[in-house]
Design a protein around this motif. Structure first.
Motif, PDB file in Angstrom:
ATOM      1  N   GLN A 298       0.839  -1.203   0.000  1.00 27.56           N
ATOM      2  CA  GLN A 298       0.000   0.000   0.000  1.00 27.56           C
ATOM      3  C   GLN A 298       0.873   1.252   0.000  1.00 27.56           C
ATOM      4  O   GLN A 298       0.601   2.217  -0.719  1.00 27.56           O
ATOM      5  CB  GLN A 298      -0.922  -0.020   1.216  1.00 27.56           C
ATOM      6  CG  GLN A 298      -2.013   1.019   1.115  1.00 27.56           C
ATOM      7  CD  GLN A 298      -3.117   0.803   2.128  1.00 27.56           C
ATOM      8  OE1 GLN A 298      -3.398  -0.321   2.527  1.00 27.56           O
ATOM      9  NE2 GLN A 298      -3.748   1.880   2.553  1.00 27.56           N
ATOM     10  N   ASN A 299       1.941   1.203   0.761  1.00 31.91           N
ATOM     11  CA  ASN A 299       2.865   2.333   0.805  1.00 31.91           C
ATOM     12  C   ASN A 299       3.585   2.498  -0.539  1.00 31.91           C
ATOM     13  O   ASN A 299       3.745   3.614  -1.041  1.00 31.91           O
ATOM     14  CB  ASN A 299       3.870   2.139   1.949  1.00 31.91           C
ATOM     15  CG  ASN A 299       4.675   3.379   2.175  1.00 31.91           C
ATOM     16  OD1 ASN A 299       4.128   4.472   2.273  1.00 31.91           O
ATOM     17  ND2 ASN A 299       5.993   3.238   2.200  1.00 31.91           N
ATOM     18  N   ALA A 300       3.965   1.356  -1.131  1.00 36.37           N
ATOM     19  CA  ALA A 300       4.664   1.413  -2.423  1.00 36.37           C
ATOM     20  C   ALA A 300       3.761   1.998  -3.510  1.00 36.37           C
ATOM     21  O   ALA A 300       4.238   2.564  -4.496  1.00 36.37           O
ATOM     22  CB  ALA A 300       5.139   0.014  -2.814  1.00 36.37           C
ATOM     23  N   LEU A 301       2.448   1.860  -3.324  1.00 32.71           N
ATOM     24  CA  LEU A 301       1.506   2.355  -4.347  1.00 32.71           C
ATOM     25  C   LEU A 301       0.957   3.751  -4.018  1.00 32.71           C
ATOM     26  O   LEU A 301       0.038   4.231  -4.685  1.00 32.71           O
ATOM     27  CB  LEU A 301       0.335   1.371  -4.498  1.00 32.71           C
ATOM     28  CG  LEU A 301       0.640   0.008  -5.136  1.00 32.71           C
ATOM     29  CD1 LEU A 301      -0.594  -0.890  -5.091  1.00 32.71           C
ATOM     30  CD2 LEU A 301       1.116   0.172  -6.588  1.00 32.71           C
ATOM     31  N   LYS A 302       1.535   4.399  -2.994  1.00 29.05           N
ATOM     32  CA  LYS A 302       0.888   5.645  -2.542  1.00 29.05           C
ATOM     33  C   LYS A 302       0.915   6.757  -3.590  1.00 29.05           C
ATOM     34  O   LYS A 302       0.042   7.622  -3.582  1.00 29.05           O
ATOM     35  CB  LYS A 302       1.440   6.113  -1.193  1.00 29.05           C
ATOM     36  CG  LYS A 302       2.863   6.613  -1.183  1.00 29.05           C
ATOM     37  CD  LYS A 302       3.218   7.098   0.233  1.00 29.05           C
ATOM     38  CE  LYS A 302       4.607   7.677   0.307  1.00 29.05           C
ATOM     39  NZ  LYS A 302       5.684   6.725  -0.058  1.00 29.05           N
ATOM     40  N   ASN A 303       1.863   6.684  -4.514  1.00 27.35           N
ATOM     41  CA  ASN A 303       1.879   7.703  -5.574  1.00 27.35           C
ATOM     42  C   ASN A 303       1.357   7.170  -6.907  1.00 27.35           C
ATOM     43  O   ASN A 303       1.523   7.797  -7.939  1.00 27.35           O
ATOM     44  CB  ASN A 303       3.305   8.238  -5.761  1.00 27.35           C
ATOM     45  CG  ASN A 303       3.769   8.976  -4.531  1.00 27.35           C
ATOM     46  OD1 ASN A 303       2.985   9.703  -3.906  1.00 27.35           O
ATOM     47  ND2 ASN A 303       5.017   8.760  -4.135  1.00 27.35           N
ATOM     48  N   LYS A 307      -6.675   3.282  -5.718  1.00 28.76           N
ATOM     49  CA  LYS A 307      -7.257   3.511  -4.382  1.00 28.76           C
ATOM     50  C   LYS A 307      -7.488   2.155  -3.713  1.00 28.76           C
ATOM     51  O   LYS A 307      -8.200   1.303  -4.265  1.00 28.76           O
ATOM     52  CB  LYS A 307      -8.594   4.237  -4.566  1.00 28.76           C
ATOM     53  CG  LYS A 307      -9.247   4.601  -3.252  1.00 28.76           C
ATOM     54  CD  LYS A 307     -10.505   5.413  -3.497  1.00 28.76           C
ATOM     55  CE  LYS A 307     -11.686   4.662  -2.941  1.00 28.76           C
ATOM     56  NZ  LYS A 307     -12.951   4.932  -3.488  1.00 28.76           N
ATOM     57  N   PRO A 308      -6.901   1.945  -2.516  1.00 27.78           N
ATOM     58  CA  PRO A 308      -7.089   0.641  -1.874  1.00 27.78           C
ATOM     59  C   PRO A 308      -8.514   0.439  -1.393  1.00 27.78           C
ATOM     60  O   PRO A 308      -9.119   1.349  -0.837  1.00 27.78           O
ATOM     61  CB  PRO A 308      -6.120   0.685  -0.692  1.00 27.78           C
ATOM     62  CG  PRO A 308      -5.845   2.125  -0.442  1.00 27.78           C
ATOM     63  CD  PRO A 308      -6.053   2.856  -1.741  1.00 27.78           C
ATOM     64  N   LEU A 309      -9.042  -0.784  -1.618  1.00 27.24           N
ATOM     65  CA  LEU A 309     -10.314  -1.143  -0.968  1.00 27.24           C
ATOM     66  C   LEU A 309      -9.917  -1.764   0.374  1.00 27.24           C
ATOM     67  O   LEU A 309      -8.848  -1.461   0.881  1.00 27.24           O
ATOM     68  CB  LEU A 309     -11.110  -2.086  -1.871  1.00 27.24           C
ATOM     69  CG  LEU A 309     -11.384  -1.551  -3.290  1.00 27.24           C
ATOM     70  CD1 LEU A 309     -12.266  -2.516  -4.074  1.00 27.24           C
ATOM     71  CD2 LEU A 309     -12.021  -0.167  -3.263  1.00 27.24           C
TER      72      LEU A 309
END
Ligand code: PMP
Ligand code: GLN
Length: 383
Positions: A298-303, A307-309
């Motif tokens: 989730q952190n790696a995808l923050k940029n 959007k996380p479910l």
């Protein structure tokens, strides 16, 4: 050339095979199919090696070697406070899928109805159809993907023979609560409905939630099959070893089918796992480790435009794409694999009819941190 009448006319290659092949072809990071890319425990490998050298290389007992069944009964007593008879209630199988297949095949009759929840793991519907029975679908709604029990009640008929539950759930990572289990007990009470509980992710549960195994509930155990997979617990999906637990009357029917299908499961891994089951930390600490991976991804995808479910368990986390591409479902997953070199699984693949068009993708996070980091980097440069 003779072409037989297909028993599964609408079935092609599974989405997992398709996306793994595409990942290879595109030289993409594979966050699609659910398998770890890090090594499994070396001690466990050593135990298999030793089991073979010790001569455990012939057919195992058809129900599984006695020691592993005893150790599993002990584990169930410790974790779920339930007394299971290892002789009459546990059967070792070549994987969790086989356990589910055999359980359903042991009692389904033509035109029986089976309730399942979509998005659903891909093997349930073909198994139902191969048995001449009919799937009855209930849709779970994003982002929580919780069960609407009122809808379940409305779908029960006098042909309903089974309900399939899966917690933690693939693909959504949703988890059934005590309240859900109470609802399940209430809707099945006084009926002949059998509960198939797919619990292959029993230890992959996060956020201090407790796994609600049907084994904890006598009302469900008397009418249920709980199905497990060692592949998920010990990072060895390729070993294909699992087991089913049920009431003795149901297990007797299960074993009738099992003995004429594979008869027995691979011996050396049973011997090794029977010994390794004494190591409780190996499974009790798994949830925390996997939760850290969920959070790392989730952190790696923050940029990145995703959007996380909600994911409270399993190997998986679903994300809604929020970038500029217009494609939905499989087309979106394929385009992202080709352009950005990261493969995922479209959640649309877990619906019998593709579901409503959406841009939700399932990411598998049981990968090395370096793999997750690189996937995040690749997905953060577009938009
Ligand atoms: N059920 C679910 C929900 C799964 O995700 C999987 C596989 N990943 C299985 C069953 C099957 O497990 P196995 O590989 O042991 O057959
Ligand atoms: N269960 C794995 C997943 O959901 C895949 C297993 C398979 O390839 N059949 O990704």
């Amino acid at each position: 050339m003779y072409y037989p009448l297909s028993k599964l006319p609408n079935v092609g290659l599974t989405i997992f095979t398709e996306m793994s092949q595409l990942a290879l072809q595109e030289n993409a990071i594979n966050l699609g199919q659910g398998f770890p890319d890090y090594p499994m425990d070396k001690q466990l490998i050593g135990l298999v090696n030793q089991a073979m050298l010790d001569g455990n290389n012939q057919y195992a007992h058809s129900n599984g070697i006695p020691l592993i069944r005893q150790k599993l009964a002990q584990k169930v007593a410790d974790l779920y406070h339930s007394n299971i008879d290892p002789d009459t209630q546990i059967t070792i199988t070549p994987g969790g899928t086989y356990a589910i297949y055999t359980a359903l095949t042991s009692f389904l009759q033509k035109d029986d109805e089976v309730i399942l929840f979509e998005p659903a793991y891909d093997c349930y519907v073909p198994i139902i159809e191969l048995n001449g029975a009919k799937p009855v679908y209930i849709q779970l709604q994003a982002p929580e993907y919780a069960i609407d029990w009122q809808e379940v009640r409305s779908k029960i008929t006098n042909r309903t023979k089974a309900i399939i539950i899966n917690s933690p759930q693939n693909p959504t990572g949703s988890v059934l609560s005590k309240q859900d289990i109470q609802e399940l007990i209430a809707v099945t009470e006084g009926t002949d409905i059998i509960v198939i509980s797919d619990e292959v992710y029993e230890h992959l549960i996060f956020d201090d939630l407790q796994h609600e195994s049907i084994l904890k509930y006598p009302e469900l155990l008397k009418r249920g099959f709980a199905c497990f997979s060692f592949g998920k617990t010990y990072n060895c999906t390729g070993w294909k070893l699992g087991y089913a637990i049920s009431a003795p009357e149901l297990m007797a029917e299960f074993r009738k089918v099992h003995q004429f299908n594979c008869f027995s499961s691979f011996t050396p891994t049973q011997v090794a796992l029977a010994r390794f089951l004494d190591n409780k930390a190996a499974y009790l600490e798994l949830g925390k480790k996997m939760q850290a991976k969920r959070d790392f991804l989730q952190n790696a995808l923050k940029n990145a435009p995703f959007k996380p479910l909600t994911s409270h368990g399993s190997y998986f986390h679903c994300y809604e794409y929020q970038g500029g591409l217009k494609e939905t479902g499989i087309d979106l997953a394929k385009k992202i694999t080709a352009q950005y070199k990261v493969a995922t699984i479209p959640v649309s693949a877990f619906y019998h009819d593709g579901g409503a068009p959406n841009q939700i993708l399932r990411f598998c996070f049981c990968k090395q941190d370096t793999t997750l980091e690189e996937a995040g980097r690749r997905l953060s440069i577009f938009n």
